[in-house]
Design a protein around this motif. Structure first.
Motif, PDB file in Angstrom:
ATOM      1  N   ARG A   1       0.587  -1.101   0.260  1.00 10.88           N
ATOM      2  CA  ARG A   1      -0.157   0.200   0.037  1.00 10.88           C
ATOM      3  C   ARG A   1       0.685   1.165   0.446  1.00 10.88           C
ATOM      4  N   ALA A   2       0.331   2.417  -0.496  1.00 13.47           N
ATOM      5  CA  ALA A   2       1.301   3.563  -0.120  1.00 13.47           C
ATOM      6  C   ALA A   2       1.660   4.505   0.630  1.00 13.47           C
ATOM      7  N   VAL A   3       2.889   4.481   0.973  1.00 12.65           N
ATOM      8  CA  VAL A   3       3.444   4.418   1.843  1.00 12.65           C
ATOM      9  C   VAL A   3       4.663   5.387   1.772  1.00 12.65           C
TER      10      VAL A   3
ATOM     11  N   THR B   1      13.295  -4.892  -1.900  1.00 13.95           N
ATOM     12  CA  THR B   1      14.096  -5.445  -1.761  1.00 13.95           C
ATOM     13  C   THR B   1      14.570  -6.007  -3.376  1.00 13.95           C
ATOM     14  N   HIS B   2      13.492  -5.973  -4.381  1.00 16.79           N
ATOM     15  CA  HIS B   2      13.564  -6.043  -6.115  1.00 16.79           C
ATOM     16  C   HIS B   2      12.929  -5.727  -6.963  1.00 16.79           C
ATOM     17  N   GLY B   3      13.212  -5.582  -8.210  1.00 12.29           N
ATOM     18  CA  GLY B   3      12.063  -4.714  -8.632  1.00 12.29           C
ATOM     19  C   GLY B   3      10.946  -5.961  -9.817  1.00 12.29           C
ATOM     20  N   HIS B   4      10.768  -7.064  -8.970  1.00 12.53           N
ATOM     21  CA  HIS B   4       9.246  -7.822  -9.619  1.00 12.53           C
ATOM     22  C   HIS B   4       8.092  -7.663  -8.976  1.00 12.53           C
ATOM     23  N   SER B   5       7.092  -7.198  -9.683  1.00 14.03           N
ATOM     24  CA  SER B   5       6.025  -6.293  -9.564  1.00 14.03           C
ATOM     25  C   SER B   5       4.851  -6.653  -8.221  1.00 14.03           C
TER      26      SER B   5
ATOM     27  N   ARG C   1       6.213  -1.700  -6.352  1.00 15.18           N
ATOM     28  CA  ARG C   1       4.464  -0.872  -6.501  1.00 15.18           C
ATOM     29  C   ARG C   1       4.259   0.381  -6.901  1.00 15.18           C
ATOM     30  N   ARG C   2       3.585   0.539  -7.031  1.00 17.39           N
ATOM     31  CA  ARG C   2       3.334   1.875  -7.526  1.00 17.39           C
ATOM     32  C   ARG C   2       3.219   2.681  -6.248  1.00 17.39           C
ATOM     33  N   GLY C   3       2.754   4.120  -5.914  1.00 15.92           N
ATOM     34  CA  GLY C   3       2.673   4.513  -5.611  1.00 15.92           C
ATOM     35  C   GLY C   3       3.377   5.565  -3.749  1.00 15.92           C
ATOM     36  N   MET C   4       4.772   5.511  -3.789  1.00 15.17           N
ATOM     37  CA  MET C   4       5.320   5.805  -2.640  1.00 15.17           C
ATOM     38  C   MET C   4       5.627   6.460  -3.274  1.00 15.17           C
TER      39      MET C   4
ATOM     40  N   GLY D   1      12.163   2.182 -15.195  1.00 13.23           N
ATOM     41  CA  GLY D   1      11.224   1.870 -16.202  1.00 13.23           C
ATOM     42  C   GLY D   1      10.075   0.955 -16.231  1.00 13.23           C
ATOM     43  N   ARG D   2       9.914   1.015 -14.512  1.00  7.68           N
ATOM     44  CA  ARG D   2       8.704   0.371 -14.178  1.00  7.68           C
ATOM     45  C   ARG D   2       7.450   0.626 -13.861  1.00  7.68           C
ATOM     46  N   LEU D   3       8.284   1.758 -12.948  1.00 11.23           N
ATOM     47  CA  LEU D   3       7.330   2.829 -11.942  1.00 11.23           C
ATOM     48  C   LEU D   3       6.651   3.965 -12.648  1.00 11.23           C
ATOM     49  N   GLY D   4       7.598   4.452 -12.982  1.00 14.93           N
ATOM     50  CA  GLY D   4       7.410   5.889 -13.993  1.00 14.93           C
ATOM     51  C   GLY D   4       8.961   6.841 -14.382  1.00 14.93           C
ATOM     52  N   TYR D   5       9.499   7.233 -14.878  1.00 16.80           N
ATOM     53  CA  TYR D   5      10.859   7.822 -14.393  1.00 16.80           C
ATOM     54  C   TYR D   5      11.257   9.137 -13.663  1.00 16.80           C
ATOM     55  N   ASP D   6       9.779   9.556 -12.789  1.00 18.25           N
ATOM     56  CA  ASP D   6       9.564  10.795 -12.578  1.00 18.25           C
ATOM     57  C   ASP D   6       9.382  10.649 -10.623  1.00 18.25           C
ATOM     58  N   ILE D   7       9.451   8.890 -10.913  1.00 19.68           N
ATOM     59  CA  ILE D   7       9.672   8.376  -9.028  1.00 19.68           C
ATOM     60  C   ILE D   7      10.901   8.635  -8.426  1.00 19.68           C
ATOM     61  N   SER D   8      10.497   9.498  -6.675  1.00 23.57           N
ATOM     62  CA  SER D   8      12.153   9.477  -5.944  1.00 23.57           C
ATOM     63  C   SER D   8      12.730   8.395  -6.158  1.00 23.57           C
TER      64      SER D   8
END
Length: 346
Positions: free
Chosen positions: A24-26, A32-36, A40-43, A58-65
Motif C-alpha cells: 500500500r502507498a507509504v 528488495t527487488h524490481g518484481h511487481s 509497487r506504484r504509489g510510494m 522503467g516499471r513505476l515511472g521515470y519521475d519517481i523519487s
C-alpha cells in the motif's frame, strides 16, 4: 515492540517509520527487488540497491523519487541501521538487514541460493530473526545443478533446429529471461526476444549490465528467416496470436513449477524446464541455518508446512500474511508495460 511488524500496508519498522516492500502507498519504502509483487506504484520515496534503480523507473515511472545504495553500505535513520545484502534472486535483488539497539532482523525478500554465474550470489547474513519466503518449501522441489539444466535446454534447442523449428522459451522478463540469455549456448543459433523481454534487457544494458546481443521481434520480422533460432518471451505471450505466428515451433517454459509433472501437462507446452530464481527445499534450509537465526518468520509459499517443519527442528516460528506471490506471478499477466507490448505485437 518488534523491530519489524506486519501491517496492512506491508512490513513496517516503527522506530524508523520505514516500510520494506509495502503493498500500500507509504512515504518511505525499501525495495528488495524490481518484481511487481515487491515493487509497487504509489510510494513517496523508494530506496533500493543501485542496480534496481533503472528497473524501478522503467516499471513505476521515470519521475519517481528513488535512491540507490551499494551492497553492505550502512544507512541510518532514527538510530536504526539498515543495509542491503545480495539475495541471488535477480539483478539488484537484496536482503534488508535491520539493526536497532543490538537486535538484528533480516527481511530476505525473494532469494536463490544456487549460483547461476550471472546474478551476484546469495550472501548469508547473521541475525536473530529471519523473514523468509517459502515459495518452494516442500521436499519435492529440488533443482538440478545449473550446468545440467542448461544442457537440457541446449539439447532441446539443437533438436528443434535440426527439424527446422523455432524454439520458443518462456521466462519472466526480469530475471529468468536474462538468465536464459546468458547461459544458453549462443553458438547454436541467433537469439530473438519478445518486446517485453527486450525492454527489460535494454534497461539493464543502460545501467551497465553486460548482456549478450539479441534481436527484438517486431511486426516486420521475417519469420521465414528464423528457422533454428531461439526466442525468449514472457509467459503471458504463450498461446497468444503473437506466439502462433512462428510455426513451425517448439515451446518450452522455464519455471520451478515444472518440477511437477502435472504442472507441465497443464502448461500446454512441449517442454518444461525446472529453473527458478527462488530457493528450493535444500536451499531454504541451508540459508536459514547459515543465518544463525533463532526465530524464523515464513511469508509467501508453503508457509504453514514449512513453518511446522522448522518448528520440529527446534526453531521458533511464526507465519505472517503478505501480498507477495513468489513465482506465481510468472504465470499471470505481465507488467502493465509488458501487456501493452504483447498487444502491439499480436
Amino acid at each position: 515492540m518488534a523491530l519489524l511488524e506486519f501491517t496492512e500496508k506491508g512490513i513496517y519498522c516503527p522506530p524508523a517509520n520505514v516500510y520494506i516492500d509495502p503493498w500500500r502507498a507509504v512515504d518511505y519504502a525499501i525495495i528488495t527487488h524490481g518484481h511487481s509483487d515487491h515493487a509497487r506504484r504509489g510510494m513517496r520515496h523508494y530506496l533500493c540497491q543501485h542496480q534496481s534503480i533503472p528497473i524501478l523507473k522503467g516499471r513505476l515511472g521515470y519521475d519517481i523519487s528513488v535512491q540507490g545504495i551499494d551492497y553492505g553500505e550502512a544507512w541510518i535513520i532514527n538510530g536504526v541501521k539498515f543495509s542491503l545484502h545480495p539475495a541471488g534472486h535477480v539483478i539488484g535483488s537484496a536482503q534488508v538487514r535491520v539493526e536497532y539497539k543490538g537486535d538484528v532482523w533480516v527481511a530476505s525478500g525473494d532469494y536463490k541460493v544456487q549460483d547461476d554465474g550471472f546474478t551476484l550470489p546469495f550472501e548469508p547474513v547473521r541475525c536473530r530473526v529471519f523473514i523468509t519466503e517459502c515459495t518452494f518449501g516442500l521436499p519435492v522441489y529440488k533443482w538440478k545443478p545449473h550446468e545440467e539444466l542448461f544442457n537440457d535446454i541446449n539439447q532441446w534447442w539443437r533438436a528443434n533446429k535440426a527439424e527446422g523449428k523455432i524454439s520458443i522459451i518462456a521466462g519472466y522478463s526480469l530475471g529468468k529471461a536474462q538468465r536464459i540469455l546468458q547461459c544458453v549456448d549462443d553458438g547454436i543459433g541467433p537469439i530473438f526476444t519478445h518486446g517485453a523481454v527486450e525492454n527489460m534487457n535494454q534497461l539493464l544494458r543502460d545501467s551497465g549490465v553486460a548482456l549478450r546481443p539479441t534481436t527484438r521481434i517486431t511486426r516486420d520480422t521475417d519469420v521465414k528467416s528464423m528457422a533454428g533460432a531461439l526466442i525468449i518471451a514472457p509467459p503471458s505471450a504463450i498461446n497468444s496470436p503473437w506466439h502462433r505466428r512462428f510455426k513451425p515451433y517448439s515451446t518450452g517454459i522455464a519455471s520451478g513449477w515444472m518440477a511437477l509433472r502435472g504442472a507441465r501437462r497443464r502448461s500446454s507446452v512441449d517442454r518444461g524446464f525446472a529453473i527458478s530464481d527462488h530457493a528450493d527445499w535444500t536451499g531454504l534450509n541451508d540459508a536459514i541455518e547459515a543465518t544463525g537465526a533463532e526465530c524464523i518468520i515464513t511469508t509467501h509459499g508453503y508457509t504453514n508446512i514449512f513453518s511446522n517443519w522448522l518448528k520440529e527442528k527446534g526453531y521458533q516460528t511464526k507465519v505472517e500474511h503478505t501480498e507477495y506471490e513468489g513465482e506465481l506471478s510468472e504465470i499471470k499477466e505481465a507488467e502493465p508495460t509488458d501487456v501493452k507490448e504483447d498487444k502491439e505485437q499480436e
